[in-house]
Enzyme design. Structure first.
Site, PDB file in Angstrom:
ATOM      1  CE1 TYR A 200      -3.639  -2.447   0.334  1.00  0.00           C
ATOM      2  CE2 TYR A 200      -2.676  -3.114   2.425  1.00  0.00           C
ATOM      3  CZ  TYR A 200      -3.588  -3.308   1.405  1.00  0.00           C
ATOM      4  OH  TYR A 200      -4.442  -4.381   1.469  1.00  0.00           O
ATOM      5  CG  HIS A 255      -4.411   0.727   3.164  1.00  0.00           C
ATOM      6  ND1 HIS A 255      -3.945   0.793   4.445  1.00  0.00           N
ATOM      7  CD2 HIS A 255      -4.957  -0.500   3.036  1.00  0.00           C
ATOM      8  CE1 HIS A 255      -4.199  -0.353   5.072  1.00  0.00           C
ATOM      9  NE2 HIS A 255      -4.818  -1.144   4.244  1.00  0.00           N
TER      10      HIS A 255
HETATM   11 MG    MG Z   1      -8.625  -1.856   2.305  1.00  0.00          MG
END
Ligand code: MG
Length: 447
Positions: A200, A255
């Protein structure tokens, strides 16, 4: 035949520890008993005798499920209470508070038990107590399904689709590796694929983290800079769209890692690639930004895996500020909450996309899938590939074929937990913190 005899006819005692509750009481027996509840017949209700947590780690995630035992020999239910980062407080909440609270209560009354347990702490809506409550709640739905001789999706209204369409994940350290992963997933039959470059926030694209050289934080702390991630993500979409065409649905998870105004710019840039949805552009603390986002772009937005409290989701849904609600069902208190959330979404054009990675137990995936089957406003379901070890601990785990998830059709949630095998996969010593994440100067970044 009285109700007790009917129950015995279902063979719970004989089938204890298996998934074999398929017998259904005869129509004649049911008709004779239709007009009287157990109280009028002088029968004692089936009550909860124990609520116990089972912690296990067969696949790297700290899974917590709750087993609810009843006064009827062999009849029990299981529910998901998985809070990967704080399993021990959930265990304590179940053992020290929910078990004594629930003992002796009638297993029939799921909603009453949910409401009274929910408010029994007075202060409520936190992740620990919600997860514990979910374990009890889902187990009671499992029990109700076993008693009815039906899968839980039948109790929720029956199937709206033959199976549950899922999305899977593709990650790659560079565009070529990512493209290979997308092609592999397409070959497996997936029609929805979430694409991420690196982890992420694409941390590998960031410059060397200066904070480590200066001894700030701990050497194990992670790092990312929003700039490289924000510049590369539109290029990632462009590459994958050009490589695999328009027919595949592409998803992406921000995120909550970039400043909200930067997330708005990113989503505007991604609009031309027609993503199926972009997930968590903001943290829950910045819910107020969704109005501004809506004014700027029509990119579909999925939100909610960190939500605990109705105040976090009700306004976003009724103001039509998000398109997919994707809460972690145990985190919001269980199936009883999620089915109401789905019904709310039906009237406000919000579809479901329940959180479903490996930190949802197989029991939680089963609960997700039963709800997915029964609601009209289903969107898509996140899936994960469970290992053989996990499937052995949880017989009846949903299966995925050609991108579709299928539940075990046995009554209840169709899933069990093998307690002896669960013990063979104890929790690791590391408590399971989310690793702190920092920018190059050491400034904290949300995970
Ligand atoms: Mg997620």
């Amino acid at each position: 035949m009285n109700r007790r005899d009917m129950i015995k006819g279902l063979g719970w005692g004989a089938a204890a520890g298996t998934l074999g509750w398929w017998a259904v009481p005869s129509a004649t027996a049911a008709a004779n008993d239709n007009d009287r509840g157990p109280e009028q017949k002088g029968e004692a209700p089936i009550t909860i005798t124990k609520v116990k947590p089972i912690l296990t780690c067969p696949q790297g995630q700290r899974l917590t499920v709750v087993k609810v035992e009843t006064s009827e020999p062999g009849l029990y239910g299981v529910g998901c209470a998985t809070f990967n980062q704080r399993p021990l407080p959930v265990k304590a909440a179940v053992e020290e508070y929910l078990d004594p609270f629930a003992k002796g209560r009638d297993v029939d009354n799921i909603e009453d038990i949910w409401q009274t347990a929910y408010t029994s702490s007075y202060w409520r809506n936190g992740p620990v107590l919600n997860n514990a409550l979910s374990g009890l709640d889902q187990a009671l739905w499992d029990i109700k399904g076993k008693r009815a001789g039906m899968p839980v999706y039948q109790l929720l209204g029956g199937k709206c689709r033959f199976a549950v369409d899922t999305y899977t994940h593709s990650h790659g350290q560079d565009l070529e590796e990512l493209e290979e992963s997308v092609r592999r997933n397409m070959e497996e039959g997936f029609r929805h694929i979430r694409i991420q470059l690196g982890g992420y926030g694409s941390p590998h694209l960031s410059e060397k983290p200066h904070f480590k050289k200066h001894g700030f934080g701990k050497p194990s702390d992670g790092f990312m800079e929003p700039g490289p991630y924000l510049r590369m993500t539109p290029k990632m979409f462009e590459h994958i769209r050009n490589a695999v065409g328009q027919e595949i649905e592409l998803l992406h998870d921000v995120h909550e890692r970039v400043p909200p105004i930067e997330a708005i710019t990113l989503l505007k840039e991604l609009e031309q690639y027609h993503p199926f949805f972009i997930e968590d552009p903001f943290p829950p603390e910045s819910n107020g930004y969704f109005k501004r986002l809506r004014q700027q772009t029509s990119v579909p937005v999925a939100m909610g895996e960190l939500f605990n409290n109705p105040h976090e989701w009700v306004g976003l849904m009724t103001d039509r500020l998000i398109d997919f609600i994707r809460v972690h069902i145990s985190q919001v208190g269980g199936l009883s909450v999620a089915r109401k959330m789905a019904s709310l979404g039906e009237w406000f054009d919000v579809r479901s996309a329940w959180h479903g990675p490996a930190d949802v137990s197989p029991v939680g995936h089963a609960a997700n899938a039963h709800l997915d089957l029964a609601i009209p406003n289903f969107g898509v379901q996140e899936m994960v590939h469970f290992t053989d070890a996990t499937r052995e601990v949880f017989p009846g785990t949903p299966t995925v074929k050609n991108g579709y998830m299928y539940v075990n059709e046995a009554p209840g949630l169709g899933i069990d937990v093998n307690e002896e095998l669960a013990k063979k996969h104890p929790l690791p010593d590391h408590p399971g913190y989310w690793r702190p994440l920092r920018q190059r100067d050491g400034s904290f970044v949300r995970p």
